[in-house]
Design a protein around this motif. Structure first.
Motif, PDB file in Angstrom:
ATOM      1  N   ASN A 141      10.344  44.064 -19.195  1.00 26.00           N
ATOM      2  CA  ASN A 141       9.725  43.292 -20.250  1.00 26.00           C
ATOM      3  C   ASN A 141       9.082  42.013 -19.715  1.00 26.00           C
ATOM      4  OD1 ASN A 141       9.285  43.165 -22.957  1.00 26.00           O
ATOM      5  ND2 ASN A 141      11.448  43.530 -23.446  1.00 26.00           N
ATOM      6  N   GLY A 142       9.810  41.317 -18.844  1.00 22.58           N
ATOM      7  CA  GLY A 142       9.330  40.064 -18.289  1.00 22.58           C
ATOM      8  C   GLY A 142       8.083  40.271 -17.454  1.00 22.58           C
ATOM      9  N   ILE A 143       8.124  41.297 -16.615  1.00 18.85           N
ATOM     10  CA  ILE A 143       6.979  41.559 -15.742  1.00 18.85           C
ATOM     11  C   ILE A 143       5.749  41.897 -16.570  1.00 18.85           C
ATOM     12  CG2 ILE A 143       6.060  43.215 -14.068  1.00 18.85           C
ATOM     13  CD1 ILE A 143       8.800  43.207 -12.749  1.00 18.85           C
ATOM     14  N   LYS A 144       5.963  42.669 -17.615  1.00 21.65           N
ATOM     15  CA  LYS A 144       4.843  43.049 -18.476  1.00 21.65           C
ATOM     16  C   LYS A 144       4.197  41.808 -19.097  1.00 21.65           C
ATOM     17  CE  LYS A 144       5.636  45.752 -21.996  1.00 21.65           C
ATOM     18  NZ  LYS A 144       6.641  46.721 -22.375  1.00 21.65           N
ATOM     19  N   ARG A 145       5.053  40.906 -19.596  1.00 19.80           N
ATOM     20  CA  ARG A 145       4.512  39.685 -20.204  1.00 19.80           C
ATOM     21  C   ARG A 145       3.745  38.875 -19.170  1.00 19.80           C
ATOM     22  NH1 ARG A 145       8.810  36.633 -24.116  1.00 19.80           N
ATOM     23  NH2 ARG A 145       9.824  38.430 -24.992  1.00 19.80           N
ATOM     24  N   LYS A 146       4.261  38.835 -17.940  1.00 17.71           N
ATOM     25  CA  LYS A 146       3.654  38.048 -16.866  1.00 17.71           C
ATOM     26  C   LYS A 146       2.316  38.628 -16.429  1.00 17.71           C
ATOM     27  CE  LYS A 146       4.466  34.257 -14.944  1.00 17.71           C
ATOM     28  NZ  LYS A 146       5.308  33.237 -14.773  1.00 17.71           N
ATOM     29  N   LYS A 147       2.279  39.977 -16.330  1.00 15.68           N
ATOM     30  CA  LYS A 147       1.078  40.617 -15.797  1.00 15.68           C
ATOM     31  C   LYS A 147      -0.143  40.389 -16.668  1.00 15.68           C
ATOM     32  CE  LYS A 147       2.442  44.033 -12.459  1.00 15.68           C
ATOM     33  NZ  LYS A 147       3.264  45.254 -12.329  1.00 15.68           N
ATOM     34  N   ASP A 148       0.127  40.123 -17.950  1.00 20.54           N
ATOM     35  CA  ASP A 148      -0.995  39.833 -18.838  1.00 20.54           C
ATOM     36  C   ASP A 148      -1.567  38.456 -18.521  1.00 20.54           C
ATOM     37  OD1 ASP A 148      -0.341  42.187 -19.967  1.00 20.54           O
ATOM     38  OD2 ASP A 148       0.831  41.323 -21.601  1.00 20.54           O
TER      39      ASP A 148
END
Ligand code: TYD
Length: 208
Positions: A141-148
């Motif tokens: 979840n965290g990585i997904k938010r960051k990648k945006d």
């Protein structure tokens, strides 16, 4: 008025910045002057160290070097900024602190939590947070938010299993030291998280 030292922890993308802003407003209403710092950084020297640590060209950096650089950036921030602010009676909120080293270097890199606390014992010289807030979020979840968001730095480029170890590490520490580390579900609505946090801060710092 005595100073207050609170640190905010969580995986990349867990919403620390937003919660820090809200907590700042709340503590201002309590009459505090606020100092917000982020790690690694917060002084000219610490920001220069940050550039070295997060530079993705430096793939050859040893894990011990990484640990010591984070600790060096922290030592400077504590002595130059955090300690004087606490002596001045300010409320200090720091975006990441020792527990980041415990989980990223101690557990993620496998250097061991005890080694990390030993090294950092010298770095902070007794300036320990009174409360550490942990925003709990699955690594995916965290990585997904960051990648945006922006381009990834050297730490963010690590694979998913590294970030899963980090999250597991946070959860273990929060369980081991509930008096020191207060854990909140980071998937809750922003306002709900803020309310849970203020109740905890109220209970710990302002309850008769
Ligand atoms: P930053 O951009 O500040 O990340 P975030 O916005 O998620 O807080 O970068 C800090 C990175 O450094 C982050 O990936 C976590 C890592 N870190 C450590 O590995 N050890 C530490 O002691 C600290 C303070 C940060």
């Amino acid at each position: 008025m005595e100073g207050i030292f609170i640190t905010m922890e969580g995986p990349d993308g867990s919403g620390k910045t937003t919660q820090i802003k809200l907590l700042k407003q709340y503590l201002e209403q309590k009459g505090y002057d606020i100092l917000i710092a982020r790690e690694p950084g917060g002084t000219v020297i610490s920001e220069a160290i940050r550039e070295i640590i997060l530079n993705k060209e430096y793939q050859e950096m040893s894990y011990m070097t990484e640990l010591l650089l984070y600790a060096a950036a922290r030592a400077q921030l504590v002595s130059q900024v955090i300690k004087p602010a606490l002596e001045d009676g300010k409320a200090v909120i720091c975006d990441r602190f020792i527990e980041s080293s415990a989980v990223y270097q101690g557990i993620g890199r496998g250097l061991g939590v005890d080694t990390v606390y030993d090294v950092n014992h010298y770095a902070i010289g007794g300036v320990n947070p009174q409360l550490t807030i942990y925003l709990d979020l699955d690594a995916e979840n965290g990585i997904k938010r960051k990648k945006d968001q922006a381009e990834l730095d050297r730490m963010e480029m690590e694979d998913l299993t590294f970030h899963q170890r980090v999250v597991e590490g946070y959860r273990q520490l929060a369980q081991l030291y509930p008096e020191r580390i207060f854990s909140v579900d980071a998937t809750l609505p922003i306002e709900t998280i803020h309310q849970i946090l203020t109740e905890e801060v109220e209970r710990r710092f302002f309850h008769e």
